[in-house]
Design a protein around this motif. Sequence first.
Motif, short mmCIF file in Angstrom:
data_model
loop_
_atom_site.label_atom_id
_atom_site.label_comp_id
_atom_site.label_asym_id
_atom_site.label_seq_id
_atom_site.Cartn_x
_atom_site.Cartn_y
_atom_site.Cartn_z
N GLY A 242 -43.86 -24.00 -3.35
CA GLY A 242 -43.38 -24.42 -2.05
C GLY A 242 -42.49 -23.37 -1.42
O GLY A 242 -41.60 -23.69 -0.63
N SER A 243 -42.74 -22.09 -1.77
CA SER A 243 -41.89 -21.00 -1.31
C SER A 243 -42.62 -20.16 -0.26
O SER A 243 -43.23 -19.13 -0.58
CB SER A 243 -41.46 -20.11 -2.49
N ALA A 244 -42.58 -20.61 0.98
CA ALA A 244 -43.18 -19.84 2.07
C ALA A 244 -42.30 -18.63 2.37
O ALA A 244 -41.07 -18.71 2.36
CB ALA A 244 -43.33 -20.71 3.31
N ILE A 245 -42.94 -17.50 2.64
CA ILE A 245 -42.22 -16.24 2.83
C ILE A 245 -42.05 -15.95 4.31
O ILE A 245 -43.01 -16.01 5.09
CB ILE A 245 -42.98 -15.09 2.14
N ALA A 246 -40.82 -15.62 4.71
CA ALA A 246 -40.53 -15.27 6.10
C ALA A 246 -40.76 -13.79 6.36
O ALA A 246 -41.39 -13.40 7.34
CB ALA A 246 -39.10 -15.65 6.46
N LEU A 260 -37.29 -15.86 1.83
CA LEU A 260 -38.02 -17.11 1.98
C LEU A 260 -37.62 -17.80 3.28
O LEU A 260 -36.56 -17.52 3.86
CB LEU A 260 -37.73 -18.03 0.79
N GLU A 261 -38.47 -18.70 3.74
CA GLU A 261 -38.23 -19.35 5.03
C GLU A 261 -36.95 -20.18 5.02
O GLU A 261 -36.31 -20.35 6.07
CB GLU A 261 -39.43 -20.22 5.41
N GLU A 262 -36.56 -20.67 3.84
CA GLU A 262 -35.32 -21.44 3.79
C GLU A 262 -34.08 -20.55 3.77
O GLU A 262 -32.94 -21.04 3.73
CB GLU A 262 -35.31 -22.38 2.58
N GLY A 263 -34.30 -19.22 3.78
CA GLY A 263 -33.17 -18.30 3.87
C GLY A 263 -32.83 -17.58 2.58
O GLY A 263 -32.16 -16.54 2.61
N GLU A 264 -33.25 -18.08 1.45
CA GLU A 264 -32.94 -17.45 0.17
C GLU A 264 -33.76 -16.18 0.00
O GLU A 264 -34.89 -16.06 0.49
CB GLU A 264 -33.24 -18.42 -0.97
N SER A 265 -33.19 -15.21 -0.71
CA SER A 265 -33.87 -13.94 -0.97
C SER A 265 -34.14 -13.78 -2.46
O SER A 265 -33.32 -14.18 -3.30
CB SER A 265 -33.04 -12.75 -0.49
#
Length: 487
Positions: A242-246, A260-265
């Motif tokens: 569930g880790s979509a990449i930004a 990641l889209e949730e902000g985590e790197s």
Amino acid sequence: MKKTYKLSREPEVLRPDLCIIGAGSAGLSVAAIAASFGASVVLVEKSRMGGECLNVGCVPSKALIAAAQQAHAFRHAERFGIGSGDDPAVDFAKVHRHVKGVIAAIAPMDSVERYTAMGVQVIQAEASFTDGRTVTAGGKTIQARRFVIASGSRPAVPPIPGFDQVSYFTNDTIFDLAEKPEHLVVIGGGAIGVELAQAYRRLGARVTVLEAGERILSREDPEMAAVVERALRREGVALRVGSAIARIEPRPDSRFAVVLEEGESVEGSHLLVATGRQAVTEGLGLEAAGVESDPTGILVGRDLKTSNARIYAIGDCVGGDGAMGRFTHAANHQAGLVIRNALFRLPIRWSRAPIPRVTYTDPELAAVGLTEEEAKAAHKAIRILRWSFADNDRARAEGATEGHVKAVVTPRGRILGCAIAGRHAGELIMPWVMALSKGSKVSELAGLVYPYPTLSEVTKGAAVEFLKPSTQNPWLRRLIGLVRRLG
């Protein structure tokens, strides 16, 4: 003054029975079979003989997995009373030489010299159709009776911002890596991604897998994929589903961060993109040949012919409903079908053969036919048969008790599909493939004699599960009582 005239040479025109574009597994199989029947064959390849499977796919990946298995066995030999359980000293340069050595050992089987000796004319150049019955390659014009496109596939790289700012590997380039990655980040939780993730983890690298979907191995039965997932997590592979990449950002010292889209790197030292493969069709002149394609690849009918009846397409370049999972063994099967139709005019239907698939993790995951979900959608009623490796004596002896067999059958016992997660699952799936191919019932597998003690008995265990309800049949119990009274 004497005039000089320059003589123009017309391009050489070849008129073979078959012209094959692509010398990967599919193309080589067609060429070898056709030549063995005495057909005239021209084989065109613009890159390396052997294609993806030999050079950057099946062969090097399994060689790397074998090296990783040795390291894993060394670590866990203490449970058998051997060694101390210390980490092995992994020499990545030697591992790299092992992988390249395996490729080199197999390469002569796919070489220009071997196929030339078979009577195949090999042209090492790019091929392109100029019309519906003509191909040009290497300064030659080829007007074959039939053409076979087997141009293969290449890694699919998703359009994620930042890829152009960092270095990354695909499965076409990862086997050139001769050093241990400090932290390998794998984008994609499909078969290629999880196989290489486990291998590099066993060879001592820190590994993180990023999968945008809800789980890894999304095409497999979730119950069976969970067996592989548990094994990866236990060995220390970090799985982020569930880790979509930004985007991807460069960092100092050739490092990078996957945001990641949730902000985590997630920072790493080496990046592997394992998000599938796409058909190679550009440069072939398909439009000039009247061959239809779409973004998934070349479109074919059940007879593997394209929209131009003179031209077949097989292997990884096939798209649409004709795609068979981009497996080497599926391509080889298609090659045999093409020979039947192109040389002997025999009717063919590629969709009839059950095609097994294997993920070469440890434990392996092999499957054929319908999953439970697919079977429920297609049939009113089904039965699920399971048998655990923990109930197999050979698995107990080898300490390989993880996993189980899961078979899907109709209430009358017709086999619809089977999945096996466990030691040597890729080998153990074959009785189920045969049964599906022949339309056999599961009772026939139950009635076979299996050598003891072998892992093959897991098939018998699952098959016998189908028969167990019959032991409670009141009529059978009355019959036993009657026989008892008769002495």
